[in-house]
Design a protein around this motif. Structure first.
Motif, PDB file in Angstrom:
ATOM      1  N   GLU A 119       0.828  -1.208   0.000  1.00 30.21           N
ATOM      2  CA  GLU A 119       0.000   0.000   0.000  1.00 30.21           C
ATOM      3  C   GLU A 119       0.862   1.257   0.000  1.00 30.21           C
ATOM      4  OE1 GLU A 119      -3.864  -1.911   2.360  1.00 30.21           O
ATOM      5  OE2 GLU A 119      -2.361  -0.741   3.450  1.00 30.21           O
TER       6      GLU A 119
ATOM      7  N   VAL B 106      -4.692  -3.628  -9.699  1.00 31.04           N
ATOM      8  CA  VAL B 106      -3.300  -3.218  -9.836  1.00 31.04           C
ATOM      9  C   VAL B 106      -2.460  -4.450 -10.142  1.00 31.04           C
ATOM     10  CG1 VAL B 106      -1.329  -2.141  -8.716  1.00 31.04           C
ATOM     11  CG2 VAL B 106      -3.648  -1.346  -8.176  1.00 31.04           C
TER      12      VAL B 106
ATOM     13  N   LEU C 224       2.359   1.680  -3.589  1.00 32.00           N
ATOM     14  CA  LEU C 224       1.354   2.139  -4.546  1.00 32.00           C
ATOM     15  C   LEU C 224       0.896   3.559  -4.250  1.00 32.00           C
ATOM     16  CD1 LEU C 224      -0.737  -1.156  -4.820  1.00 32.00           C
ATOM     17  CD2 LEU C 224       0.920  -0.256  -6.464  1.00 32.00           C
TER      18      LEU C 224
ATOM     19  N   ASN D 227      -7.931  -2.825  -5.179  1.00 31.96           N
ATOM     20  CA  ASN D 227      -7.862  -1.792  -4.155  1.00 31.96           C
ATOM     21  C   ASN D 227      -9.259  -1.395  -3.682  1.00 31.96           C
ATOM     22  OD1 ASN D 227      -8.954   0.082  -5.978  1.00 31.96           O
ATOM     23  ND2 ASN D 227      -6.966   0.972  -6.504  1.00 31.96           N
TER      24      ASN D 227
ATOM     25  N   TYR E 274      -4.164  -0.684 -13.412  1.00 28.15           N
ATOM     26  CA  TYR E 274      -2.845  -0.071 -13.377  1.00 28.15           C
ATOM     27  C   TYR E 274      -1.812  -1.174 -13.601  1.00 28.15           C
ATOM     28  CZ  TYR E 274      -5.212   3.814 -11.020  1.00 28.15           C
ATOM     29  OH  TYR E 274      -6.057   4.842 -10.689  1.00 28.15           O
TER      30      TYR E 274
ATOM     31  N   ILE F 130       1.356  -5.762 -10.593  1.00 27.04           N
ATOM     32  CA  ILE F 130       2.768  -5.440 -10.380  1.00 27.04           C
ATOM     33  C   ILE F 130       3.587  -6.597 -10.942  1.00 27.04           C
ATOM     34  CG2 ILE F 130       4.583  -4.940  -8.704  1.00 27.04           C
ATOM     35  CD1 ILE F 130       2.418  -3.947  -6.802  1.00 27.04           C
TER      36      ILE F 130
ATOM     37  N   ILE G 164       2.015  -1.916 -13.437  1.00 20.22           N
ATOM     38  CA  ILE G 164       3.256  -1.381 -12.882  1.00 20.22           C
ATOM     39  C   ILE G 164       4.369  -2.389 -13.150  1.00 20.22           C
ATOM     40  CG2 ILE G 164       4.439  -0.649 -10.774  1.00 20.22           C
ATOM     41  CD1 ILE G 164       1.564   0.016  -9.691  1.00 20.22           C
TER      42      ILE G 164
END
Length: 298
Positions: free
Chosen positions: A28, A73, A31, A67, A114, A75, A116
């Protein structure tokens, strides 16, 4: 930083530790700093278990999370160069979007994603260590950004395309060469070198410093971690050489096949060396991109 305060690298923690709810604060914080807004993780989602076909080329995702805004998200941590990397990122995002909308659902259930990407290799030519991309529609003649009108429960709502379309972050870790001052710089310094300054105020980093201690792992876990780091060092040297030689071979022969053949040959050489050092087939697969059968037949 003393040896007793050695911090586990982020790529290893992502595979083994950061999926644990007790360590969500580390993710968290990362991000929150990167996206520049408060992020709260609700759950870690499945990444690979939902593949339908054995030959599905969905790229491995290290972490996929939902989230508190019901956004997703991704990663992904990549230690070595792979062909068609941008295409892989796009495919991974597209697959994620379709996985999280059911047949018959209205399109307003599509999740904002997202992507990443933490890259430990030279992706291309650029001066920055962080690149960000997102979709927007710009007037060809006027230069203005289009805002979309839509109805939600009989109320007219205006949305910017970038509120809906995916966002992409490319963190070129090896390009970061400065003294860390801002929270973002402190985080990238940790991603690159595994170093966290005691007393840091960057969100998530103090928690990482406390929870990701090398000597808090069991002896067996430390051995596996050390193997991982050694394998990365070996494959970085050899695979980078493979790509250089592959490109040169491709130039000489004037075709893509020459380049790929050179890269495959060197990848097999590094895999053979890894087998001699006693590394597991699974780890060699992860480090070289070769299949289990290719490795076993070396």
């Amino acid at each position: 930083m003393g040896e007793d305060n050695k911090i586990i690298r982020f790529d290893w923690a992502a595979k083994r530790l950061l999926r644990n709810k007790a360590n969500f604060g580390v993710l968290e914080g990362f991000l929150t700093v990167l996206l520049d807004e408060k992020i709260t993780i609700v759950e870690i989602l499945e990444s690979e278990g939902n593949q339908i076909h054995a030959d599905d080329k969905f790229n491995r995702v290290d972490i996929k999370a939902r989230n508190s805004k019901d956004e997703i998200v991704i990663i992904e941590i990549q230690n070595t160069r792979e062909a068609w990397y941008l295409e892989r990122i796009l495919y991974g995002v597209a697959k994620t979007i379709t996985e999280h909308i059911s047949l018959g659902d209205k399109y307003n259930t599509v999740k904002k994603v997202y992507s990443i990407n933490i890259l430990y290799f030279d992706l291309g030519i650029g001066l920055d260590y962080l690149y960000h991309g997102q979709n927007s529609f710009v007037g060809v003649h006027t230069g203005d950004k289009l805002v979309i009108n839509t109805r939600d429960k009989d109320v007219l709502v205006q949305k910017k395309p970038e509120e809906i379309f995916p966002e992409y972050f490319l963190i070129r870790v090896n390009e970061f060469n400065k003294v860390a001052v801002t929270p973002l710089e402190e985080w990238v310094a940790y991603l690159k070198d595994g170093v966290i300054t005691p007393g840091t105020s960057a969100p998530g980093l103090e928690e990482a410093r406390q929870k990701l201690q090398y000597y808090s792992m069991s002896e067996e876990e430390r051995y596996a971690y050390d193997e991982h780091i050694n394998a990365i060092m070996i494959q970085n040297d050899v695979i980078s050489t493979a790509h250089l030689e592959g490109r040169e071979e491709g130039r000489e022969e004037g075709r893509e096949e020459g380049r790929e053949e050179g890269e495959m040959k060197k990848a097999k050489e590094i895999a053979r060396k890894m087998k001699l050092t006693g590394l597991s087939i699974e780890m060699i697969e992860d480090m070289t991109g070769l299949t289990k059968n290719e490795i076993e037949n070396l």
